[in-house]
Design an enzyme around this catalytic site. Structure first.
Site, PDB file in Angstrom:
ATOM      1  N   GLY A 276      48.146  27.735  46.745  1.00 10.25           N
ATOM      2  CA  GLY A 276      48.237  28.969  47.514  1.00 10.25           C
ATOM      3  C   GLY A 276      49.464  29.802  47.204  1.00 10.25           C
ATOM      4  O   GLY A 276      49.814  30.708  47.961  1.00 10.25           O
TER       5      GLY A 276
ATOM      6  N   LYS B 189      60.884  75.831  59.411  1.00 12.34           N
ATOM      7  CA  LYS B 189      61.621  76.093  60.652  1.00 12.34           C
ATOM      8  C   LYS B 189      60.830  77.023  61.565  1.00 12.34           C
ATOM      9  O   LYS B 189      60.791  76.829  62.785  1.00 12.34           O
ATOM     10  CB  LYS B 189      62.983  76.714  60.332  1.00 12.34           C
ATOM     11  CG  LYS B 189      63.762  77.142  61.578  1.00 12.34           C
ATOM     12  CD  LYS B 189      65.119  77.715  61.242  1.00 12.34           C
ATOM     13  CE  LYS B 189      65.826  78.148  62.525  1.00 12.34           C
ATOM     14  NZ  LYS B 189      67.215  78.611  62.267  1.00 12.34           N
TER      15      LYS B 189
ATOM     16  N   TYR C 298      49.244  44.285  57.853  1.00  6.13           N
ATOM     17  CA  TYR C 298      50.285  43.935  58.810  1.00  6.13           C
ATOM     18  C   TYR C 298      51.510  43.475  58.034  1.00  6.13           C
ATOM     19  O   TYR C 298      51.497  43.420  56.806  1.00  6.13           O
ATOM     20  CB  TYR C 298      49.821  42.846  59.790  1.00  6.13           C
ATOM     21  CG  TYR C 298      49.208  41.615  59.154  1.00  6.13           C
ATOM     22  CD1 TYR C 298      50.003  40.617  58.600  1.00  6.13           C
ATOM     23  CD2 TYR C 298      47.824  41.447  59.133  1.00  6.13           C
ATOM     24  CE1 TYR C 298      49.433  39.493  58.025  1.00  6.13           C
ATOM     25  CE2 TYR C 298      47.245  40.321  58.557  1.00  6.13           C
ATOM     26  CZ  TYR C 298      48.057  39.350  58.010  1.00  6.13           C
ATOM     27  OH  TYR C 298      47.500  38.236  57.442  1.00  6.13           O
TER      28      TYR C 298
ATOM     29  N   HIS D 200      56.904  31.311  49.853  1.00  2.66           N
ATOM     30  CA  HIS D 200      57.822  31.754  50.903  1.00  2.66           C
ATOM     31  C   HIS D 200      59.196  32.132  50.353  1.00  2.66           C
ATOM     32  O   HIS D 200      60.233  31.696  50.843  1.00  2.66           O
ATOM     33  CB  HIS D 200      57.941  30.696  51.991  1.00  2.66           C
ATOM     34  CG  HIS D 200      56.622  30.328  52.605  1.00  2.66           C
ATOM     35  ND1 HIS D 200      55.848  31.230  53.301  1.00  2.66           N
ATOM     36  CD2 HIS D 200      55.933  29.162  52.595  1.00  2.66           C
ATOM     37  CE1 HIS D 200      54.728  30.640  53.704  1.00  2.66           C
ATOM     38  NE2 HIS D 200      54.756  29.379  53.281  1.00  2.66           N
TER      39      HIS D 200
ATOM     40  N   GLU E 126      47.354  32.660  44.966  1.00  2.85           N
ATOM     41  CA  GLU E 126      47.232  33.996  45.555  1.00  2.85           C
ATOM     42  C   GLU E 126      47.359  35.085  44.488  1.00  2.85           C
ATOM     43  O   GLU E 126      46.586  36.042  44.468  1.00  2.85           O
ATOM     44  CB  GLU E 126      48.321  34.199  46.620  1.00  2.85           C
ATOM     45  CG  GLU E 126      48.127  33.403  47.885  1.00  2.85           C
ATOM     46  CD  GLU E 126      47.217  34.099  48.880  1.00  2.85           C
ATOM     47  OE1 GLU E 126      46.698  35.183  48.558  1.00  2.85           O
ATOM     48  OE2 GLU E 126      47.033  33.550  49.974  1.00  2.85           O
TER      49      GLU E 126
END
Length: 510
Positions: free
Chosen positions: A302, A136, A213, A273, A325
């Site tokens: 993949g 503080k 990302y 997915h 992957e």
């Protein structure tokens, strides 16, 4: 005027060197308990806090720094004449640097069979109070809670003083740290008291890695993990090979892990997915993978593959034939690692499958809020299964239905899964109507649908899905039941000689 630093740490890595540097820069060192002993034993001149307060440590050390002589020195504004006058009147000296970290509450409750009393005793009171006071008042002093900041603080002190920018960053870190500490305590006590859906929920996560990302390249992202969470998770997985996981990799890998853990027999699950594209079981991981591959040899390319058994040489040779992957398993043999690490981009993760029983909640963010629910752990063993048609399922049909049902609860709704006893044949995911999902699954299964089973994650609102299944050759159906038109679906099943089982439990997945 001599500057003063107050040092009191539970995690003592690097603290002697930090104190030595401060002393060489002219700081008087104040300390308590074990920290004071450690510093003194290593040649650092230390003044005890009890010498400053004129009051001994009491209550087994529970009270030692909670005193105006300490907190006055932490909270006084050094450019405020009235504050300085009051310090002089009370004989209090300012404190210019605080280095504190807290009792190891998190580490304590992570221990197997920790007692409630031991956990409570490791709730720090004085430490957070000092840290919050110093943070503080960070315009006038420097507060350090993380040993990773020791070198930066010394560097700036040697250059003339800690900058306002660094003081502000360190103060922000303190409040993040104490907020997380309090969140651990609140979570633990809430669970111990059996409280459900408390009036407030505070969760805290620690950063595992920055991500390149998010779902798309224009979205920033990072990966955080629950320090108190299950070790059976992607957040706590050990990576043996390959580049860092991406945002989408992590979500897909988690989906694969949640599915494969539901199987007792050796199983392999391929995910794309967030949906399974192929699931296979067998007497070995190699056989299970071969069936998962044959379930949908196009979509697996993949994808992410998870096993509930260790990957051996024979399985690795099959895996190496296609582009994947990620491969997740309880373990990889040395031969398997030698084969798979020749593929530059594949990620290899191990997760301890013997530690997946810890209860956890699922948190889903919505704009302006948070949805919280239990994990969907409901199984057919929990259900009150009812055969509602004239024909009873055969043993083989029961096995096929159970395989389909284990998978369908992990498929985005509306969901339909077609399966034989040891593998999926077709998966229809995320459709706006149930018959649409069925048509996708049946089309994917093709001729293999003859004699297969079909599972639905919720009831049939009308009999059109049964009609489509019958025309494709399905002989057994497992579904939730509960529609006002259940009788229409039952009659249609009887018309085609299909065995139908109702579970009474749905598995929506949004």
């Amino acid at each position: 005027m001599t500057k003063r630093a107050l040092i009191s740490v539970s995690e003592k890595a690097g603290i002697v060197e930090f104190a030595e540097q401060l002393q060489s820069l002219g700081y008087e060192i104040l300390s308590t308990g074990g920290t004071k002993t450690l510093l003194a034993d290593n040649g650092v001149t230390v003044k005890g806090v009890d010498e400053v307060t004129g009051f001994p440590e009491i209550l087994e050390g529970r009270v030692k720094t909670l005193h105006p002589s300490i907190h006055g020195g932490l909270l006084a504004k050094q450019d405020q004449p009235d504050h300085q006058r009051q310090l002089q009147e009370q004989g209090i000296e300012a404190i210019d640097l605080v280095c504190v970290n807290l009792y190891p509450f998190q580490q304590t409750i992570a221990k197997p069979n920790v007692s409630f009393e031991d956990a409570v005793e490791n709730i720090d009171i004085g430490g957070p109070t000092m840290l919050r006071a110093a943070a503080k008042n960070h315009a006038y002093l420097t507060v350090v809670v993380d040993s990773e900041d020791y070198d930066k603080v010394i560097e700036e002190l040697k250059a003339g003083g800690v900058s306002p920018a660094l003081k502000k960053r360190l103060a922000a870190k303190v409040f993040r740290h104490t907020a997380a500490y309090d969140a651990y305590i609140a979570q633990y006590l809430t669970e111990e008291s059996g409280e459900e859906n408390p009036e407030r929920i505070t969760v805290t996560y620690e950063r595992k890695q920055d991500l390149r990302y998010g779902e798309n390249p224009h979205q920033k992202a990072a990966f955080y993990r629950n320090p108190l969470g299950s070790e059976f998770s992607i957040a706590h997985a050990r990576q043996h090979h390959g580049k860092e996981l991406s945002y989408n990799n992590i979500k897909d890998a988690d989906a694969a892990l949640q599915i494969v853990k539901d199987f007792d027999q050796a199983a392999a699950v391929a995910v794309k997915h967030m949906n399974p594209c192929g699931v296979g079981t067998g007497d070995s991981p190699q056989e299970a993978f071969q069936r998962a591959f044959e379930a949908d040899s196009t979509s697996i390319f993949g994808g992410i593959v998870a096993f509930n058994r260790g990957v051996n040489k024979e399985t690795a040779e099959k895996l190496a034939e296609i582009f994947l992957e990620i491969v997740i398993a309880p373990a990889f043999s040395d031969d398997a690692l030698e084969i798979l690490t020749k593929k530059k981009n594949i990620r290899l993760l191990t997760v301890p499958f013997d530690r997946h029983l810890k209860h956890e909640y699922i948190y889903t963010s919505v704009e302006g809020g948070l949805l919280v629910q239990d994990q969907d752990r409901y199984t057919l063993e929990d259900a009150d299964l009812k055969v509602v048609t004239k024909r009873e399922p055969t043993d083989e049909e029961w096995t096929a239905m159970k395989t389909a049902w284990k998978v369908v609860k992990h498929v985005k709704s509306n969901a339909i899964v077609v399966a034989e006893p040891h593998m999926t044949l077709g998966i229809g995911a995320g459709q706006m109507n149930r018959v649409g999902a069925a048509k996708i699954a049946l089309e994917q299964a093709g001729e293999r649908a003859q004699g297969a089973a079909l599972a639905s994650d919720a009831f049939f609102p009308m009999d059109d899905t049964v009609e489509a299944a019958a025309k494709a050759g399905i002989t057994a159906i497992i579904q939730t039941g509960g529609s006002i038109k259940d009788e229409d679906s039952i009659k249609k099943a009887d018309e085609y000689g299909i065995a139908m089982v109702m579970t009474g439990v749905r598995h929506f997945k949004h």
